[in-house]
Design a protein around this motif. Structure first.
Motif, PDB file in Angstrom:
ATOM      1  N   UNK A  62       0.833  -1.193   0.000  1.00 21.85           N
ATOM      2  CA  UNK A  62       0.000   0.000   0.000  1.00 21.85           C
ATOM      3  C   UNK A  62       0.872   1.250   0.000  1.00 21.85           C
ATOM      4  N   UNK A  63       0.412   2.241  -0.717  1.00 22.67           N
ATOM      5  CA  UNK A  63       1.067   3.535  -0.785  1.00 22.67           C
ATOM      6  C   UNK A  63       0.091   4.571  -0.236  1.00 22.67           C
ATOM      7  N   UNK A  64       0.574   5.414   0.660  1.00 28.04           N
ATOM      8  CA  UNK A  64      -0.249   6.503   1.174  1.00 28.04           C
ATOM      9  C   UNK A  64       0.459   7.824   0.917  1.00 28.04           C
ATOM     10  N   UNK A  65      -0.324   8.869   0.793  1.00 32.02           N
ATOM     11  CA  UNK A  65       0.234  10.198   0.560  1.00 32.02           C
ATOM     12  C   UNK A  65      -0.693  11.249   1.141  1.00 32.02           C
ATOM     13  N   UNK A  66      -0.121  12.401   1.410  1.00 36.91           N
ATOM     14  CA  UNK A  66      -0.908  13.579   1.747  1.00 36.91           C
ATOM     15  C   UNK A  66      -0.980  14.430   0.492  1.00 36.91           C
ATOM     16  N   UNK A  67      -2.131  14.999   0.233  1.00 38.66           N
ATOM     17  CA  UNK A  67      -2.279  15.961  -0.850  1.00 38.66           C
ATOM     18  C   UNK A  67      -2.626  17.303  -0.235  1.00 38.66           C
ATOM     19  N   UNK A  68      -1.867  18.312  -0.591  1.00 40.11           N
ATOM     20  CA  UNK A  68      -2.108  19.680  -0.147  1.00 40.11           C
ATOM     21  C   UNK A  68      -2.766  20.398  -1.315  1.00 40.11           C
ATOM     22  N   UNK A  69      -3.913  20.997  -1.069  1.00 37.12           N
ATOM     23  CA  UNK A  69      -4.733  21.541  -2.145  1.00 37.12           C
ATOM     24  C   UNK A  69      -5.015  23.016  -1.925  1.00 37.12           C
ATOM     25  N   UNK A  70      -4.852  23.795  -2.990  1.00 38.48           N
ATOM     26  CA  UNK A  70      -5.281  25.185  -2.992  1.00 38.48           C
ATOM     27  C   UNK A  70      -6.555  25.260  -3.821  1.00 38.48           C
ATOM     28  N   UNK A 113      -4.952   7.177 -10.879  1.00 38.28           N
ATOM     29  CA  UNK A 113      -6.361   7.137 -10.495  1.00 38.28           C
ATOM     30  C   UNK A 113      -6.720   8.135  -9.398  1.00 38.28           C
ATOM     31  N   UNK A 114      -6.023   8.039  -8.274  1.00 35.58           N
ATOM     32  CA  UNK A 114      -6.409   8.838  -7.103  1.00 35.58           C
ATOM     33  C   UNK A 114      -6.102  10.321  -7.316  1.00 35.58           C
ATOM     34  N   UNK A 115      -4.849  10.638  -7.630  1.00 38.27           N
ATOM     35  CA  UNK A 115      -4.461  12.045  -7.789  1.00 38.27           C
ATOM     36  C   UNK A 115      -5.243  12.680  -8.938  1.00 38.27           C
ATOM     37  N   UNK A 116      -5.371  11.970 -10.045  1.00 35.51           N
ATOM     38  CA  UNK A 116      -6.131  12.508 -11.182  1.00 35.51           C
ATOM     39  C   UNK A 116      -7.583  12.771 -10.815  1.00 35.51           C
ATOM     40  N   UNK A 117      -8.173  11.859 -10.050  1.00 30.99           N
ATOM     41  CA  UNK A 117      -9.557  12.043  -9.613  1.00 30.99           C
ATOM     42  C   UNK A 117      -9.733  13.262  -8.730  1.00 30.99           C
ATOM     43  N   UNK A 118      -8.808  13.445  -7.812  1.00 32.04           N
ATOM     44  CA  UNK A 118      -8.868  14.616  -6.934  1.00 32.04           C
ATOM     45  C   UNK A 118      -8.709  15.896  -7.749  1.00 32.04           C
ATOM     46  N   UNK A 152       2.398  14.491  -1.540  1.00 32.37           N
ATOM     47  CA  UNK A 152       3.545  14.144  -0.706  1.00 32.37           C
ATOM     48  C   UNK A 152       3.424  12.692  -0.258  1.00 32.37           C
ATOM     49  N   UNK A 153       4.038  11.747  -0.998  1.00 35.77           N
ATOM     50  CA  UNK A 153       3.973  10.348  -0.574  1.00 35.77           C
ATOM     51  C   UNK A 153       4.624  10.160   0.793  1.00 35.77           C
TER      52      UNK A 153
END
Length: 84
Positions: A1-9, A55-60, A72-73
């Motif tokens: 499994x890979x987890x990451x934080x995404x910081x969004x503006x 999939x995940x980042x593109x969807x967000x 940020x993985x």
């Protein structure tokens, strides 16, 4: 499994709505709107780095109102912060 934080503006005044929309997406563990240089902090998970990006980042990033993201993985194998 890979987890990451995404910081969004987000666009002005859209942080709460974006956080709620992102929270409903597959692979999103948590989504919170915050104060500071970023408007939303998201924790995501996926089976591989490739599916995380594809999939995940593109969807967000497809959510309306998002202007910029930084992914940020999480570096350690346990998927959380290491303690000393």
């Amino acid at each position: 499994m890979v987890e990451a934080f995404m910081l969004i503006q987000t666009e002005v005044g859209r942080a709460e709505v974006v956080a709620k929309q992102v929270a409903a997406l597959p692979g999103v563990l948590s989504s919170e709107y915050v104060t500071g240089p970023y408007d939303v902090v998201v924790r995501v998970t996926s089976e591989t780095m490739r599916t995380l990006q594809a999939d995940i980042v593109s969807g967000v990033q497809a959510v309306e109102g998002i202007t910029r993201t930084l992914t940020c993985p999480i570096a350690n194998e346990a998927g959380g912060l290491e303690t000393a």
